[in-house]
Write a protein that holds these residues in place. Structure first.
Motif, PDB file in Angstrom:
ATOM      1  N   ASP B 349      45.047  12.883   9.467  1.00  0.00           N
ATOM      2  CA  ASP B 349      43.949  12.366  10.280  1.00  0.00           C
ATOM      3  C   ASP B 349      44.419  11.747  11.594  1.00  0.00           C
ATOM      4  O   ASP B 349      43.735  10.889  12.151  1.00  0.00           O
ATOM      5  CB  ASP B 349      43.166  11.302   9.490  1.00  0.00           C
ATOM      6  N   ALA B 350      45.584  12.161  12.092  1.00  0.00           N
ATOM      7  CA  ALA B 350      46.155  11.483  13.259  1.00  0.00           C
ATOM      8  C   ALA B 350      45.748  12.124  14.585  1.00  0.00           C
ATOM      9  O   ALA B 350      46.286  11.772  15.635  1.00  0.00           O
ATOM     10  CB  ALA B 350      47.678  11.416  13.141  1.00  0.00           C
ATOM     11  N   GLY B 351      44.811  13.042  14.526  1.00  0.00           N
ATOM     12  CA  GLY B 351      44.244  13.583  15.762  1.00  0.00           C
ATOM     13  C   GLY B 351      45.273  14.290  16.618  1.00  0.00           C
ATOM     14  O   GLY B 351      46.102  15.057  16.123  1.00  0.00           O
ATOM     15  N   MET B 352      45.206  14.003  17.925  1.00  0.00           N
ATOM     16  CA  MET B 352      46.075  14.656  18.901  1.00  0.00           C
ATOM     17  C   MET B 352      47.553  14.557  18.548  1.00  0.00           C
ATOM     18  O   MET B 352      48.353  15.423  18.852  1.00  0.00           O
ATOM     19  CB  MET B 352      45.894  13.955  20.256  1.00  0.00           C
ATOM     20  N   ARG B 353      47.915  13.441  17.940  1.00  0.00           N
ATOM     21  CA  ARG B 353      49.341  13.177  17.683  1.00  0.00           C
ATOM     22  C   ARG B 353      49.760  13.591  16.269  1.00  0.00           C
ATOM     23  O   ARG B 353      50.844  13.216  15.808  1.00  0.00           O
ATOM     24  CB  ARG B 353      49.636  11.703  17.923  1.00  0.00           C
ATOM     25  N   GLN B 354      48.909  14.310  15.566  1.00  0.00           N
ATOM     26  CA  GLN B 354      49.214  14.707  14.189  1.00  0.00           C
ATOM     27  C   GLN B 354      50.492  15.543  14.122  1.00  0.00           C
ATOM     28  O   GLN B 354      50.643  16.520  14.862  1.00  0.00           O
ATOM     29  CB  GLN B 354      48.051  15.516  13.609  1.00  0.00           C
ATOM     30  N   VAL B 355      51.392  15.146  13.229  1.00  0.00           N
ATOM     31  CA  VAL B 355      52.574  15.960  12.937  1.00  0.00           C
ATOM     32  C   VAL B 355      52.130  17.039  11.950  1.00  0.00           C
ATOM     33  O   VAL B 355      51.640  16.716  10.861  1.00  0.00           O
ATOM     34  CB  VAL B 355      53.698  15.093  12.332  1.00  0.00           C
TER      35      VAL B 355
END
Lengths: 138, 381
Positions: B349-355
């Protein structure tokens, strides 16, 4: 703006001989009579062997700079003293102290040999500072 | 060879962060606690164990529990600095494993920025603090500066390599809308910023913000009923090595050398298994010595390890993906936010920065003057 007081040690039965030594120009550390190791800061049991047989001895006052920093932004009552140099010095007896380095016209470096010099702070507290006596080979 | 699923993080939340002059430290913590419990699908009345660490009062757990309306049957105010919350997770898992409780709430909050609590110097110093404070070292920055100076001396680490840590953090923060500092930052910018304590510049130092966070840790049984998929605690370990800096045996090596291997062994993972790392970044040097101690690189090679974009977005070692304490937020004790971001990444759920496809996260907290270390390994099904 009134000048904030600098931190003053609250003397206790561990620390009193150390601070009284500073006033007399003597650098006191402890030696454990059970395991023969030196101890700093002063305490009631030896952190190496749990013995309570510790005695104060006079350190030679010679040591080597283990690391240091030049402070450019001091906090509170120290902010007007910048830049100043704080170091960790390894005494020849094998214990490490925090201190200030003074009289280092050519700067200070890790490995430099230093000797204790007792210095009276502006509020009268006598602190063991160190000054360089021999540059490390670099 | 994964550890049994004993306990999981099931709720995570931040309070308002950044500058919150109208919020008390209790309001921030209440906000974070309610958000985290709601995130889990739980209620304050479900909380059996309360964990809190803070410097805002002496009896943190008594005041916070009462304010929240909780009468816990297990309470823990372990305070070992910024790593306290990683230690709390370990304690919560142990308590759950012992059958003492099933629902634990871990909370932190601070209004240090709005209340201007940083940079204070005590008028009197007692007990073992009297052998350091009278000399005027600004803490904690001065202690970390001395670690950095020794690291440079022993290993040839360069200021540019320290700066790489700050630059990578900023690049992650630029992908996080909630991050406090999001302007572009270059290595040159870091080196040109004001010197604080040699060799650390202003941008080698973490932010000073307000903020709070909370996480909910439960037994497997409860976790299966919560709203989000469980983020399992696979391994944990803690230690502290010293309090005064003069008592730190080697200022370039931390207790992470103990906690990393212990936590990873408990989890049954190797370094290669870690998909995302959240590493306490009070200062740039903190990251370098921690990565070395954890064994992600050899002792002394941390400067090279963090260089060349390895830890930045798109790099091979995604780290501090919210922007870290250097660029996201840092309300004094940052450890709770490491756990929140790790869980967010594992949820996906980390959006743009999702690994992409992150399955294993390693979280490492460091407290006080490189004094305390706590590692947590998290994983998802």
């Amino acid at each position: 703006m009134t000048m904030q007081a600098k931190p003053v040690p609250v003397l206790d039965t561990d620390s009193r001989p150390f601070w009284e030594g500073c006033r007399q120009g003597v650098l006191r550390i402890q030696r454990c009579k059970t395991c023969a190791r030196y101890v700093f800061y002063p305490r009631s049991i030896c952190p190496h062997c749990m013995s309570d047989d510790l005695v104060f001895v006079e350190a030679k006052g010679l040591g080597t700079v283990y690391t240091y920093t030049v402070v450019h932004r001091g906090f509170g009552p120290f902010q007007d003293e910048v830049p100043f140099t704080i170091a960790l010095v390894d005494l020849d007896e094998g214990v490490r102290m925090m201190t200030r380095i003074v009289d280092a016209g050519e700067g200070i470096g890790i490995g430099d040999r230093v000797e204790v010099v007792f210095s009276e702070r502006d509020d009268g507290l006598v602190l063991p500072y160190f000054r360089p006596i021999l540059k490390a080979k670099r | 060879m994964r550890r049994d699923r004993i306990a999981a993080i099931v709720g995570i939340a931040e309070s308002d962060i950044g500058v919150t002059p109208d919020k008390t430290v209790l309001q921030l913590q209440a906000q974070a606690a309610v958000r985290a419990l709601t995130d889990a699908g739980l209620h304050t009345r479900d909380v059996q164990a309360l964990f809190c660490a803070g410097a805002w009062t002496t009896w943190t757990n008594l005041m916070l529990a009462e304010y929240l309306g909780i009468q816990p049957i297990y309470t823990d105010s372990t305070n070992i600095g910024g790593s306290s919350f990683e230690a709390h997770v370990g304690h919560a898992v142990a308590g759950i494993q012992a059958g003492l409780f099933e629902v634990a709430l871990i909370v932190y909050g601070s209004t240090q920025r709005s209340q201007r609590l940083r940079g204070k110097v005590p008028g009197e110093v007692s007990l073992t603090e009297q052998y350091e404070a009278p000399f005027g070292l600004p803490v904690p920055v001065g202690a970390y500066a001395m670690a950095a100076m020794r690291h440079m001396y022993e290993y040839g680490t360069r200021p540019e390599q320290l700066a790489e840590v700050a630059v990578a953090a900023r690049q992650w923060a630029m992908q996080n809308p909630r991050a406090f500092a999001r302007d572009p930052l270059s290595v040159e910018d870091v080196l040109a910023s004001r010197m604080i304590c040699e060799p650390l510049h202003l941008y080698d130092c973490c932010l000073v913000t307000d903020g709070g966070g909370a996480i909910v840790v439960t037994s497997e049984r409860v976790a299966r009923q919560c709203r989000h998929k469980p983020i399992w605690v696979l391994g944990h370990a803690e230690t502290h090595t010293h309090h005064t800096l003069l008592s730190m045996p080697d200022v370039t090596s931390t207790g992470a050398a103990v906690t990393g291997p212990r936590a990873m062994a408990m989890a049954g993972i190797r370094h290669d298994d870690v998909d995302v790392a959240e590493i306490y970044d009070s200062f740039t040097i903190t990251v370098i010595v921690t990565l070395e101690a954890l064994g992600f690189c050899q002792q002394g090679e941390g400067g090279a390890f963090v260089s060349g974009g390895r830890i930045a977005p798109g790099g091979s070692f995604p780290m501090n993906t919210n922007g870290g304490g250097l660029s996201y937020c840092h309300p004094g004790m940052y450890g709770i936010f490491l756990l929140i971001e790790a869980a967010l990444q594992l949820r996906g759920d980390a959006g743009m920065r999702q690994v992409p496809n992150a399955q294993i996260a390693l979280v490492h907290g460091t407290g006080v003057q490189l004094s305390s270390s706590a590692t947590v390994v998290l994983g998802r099904d």
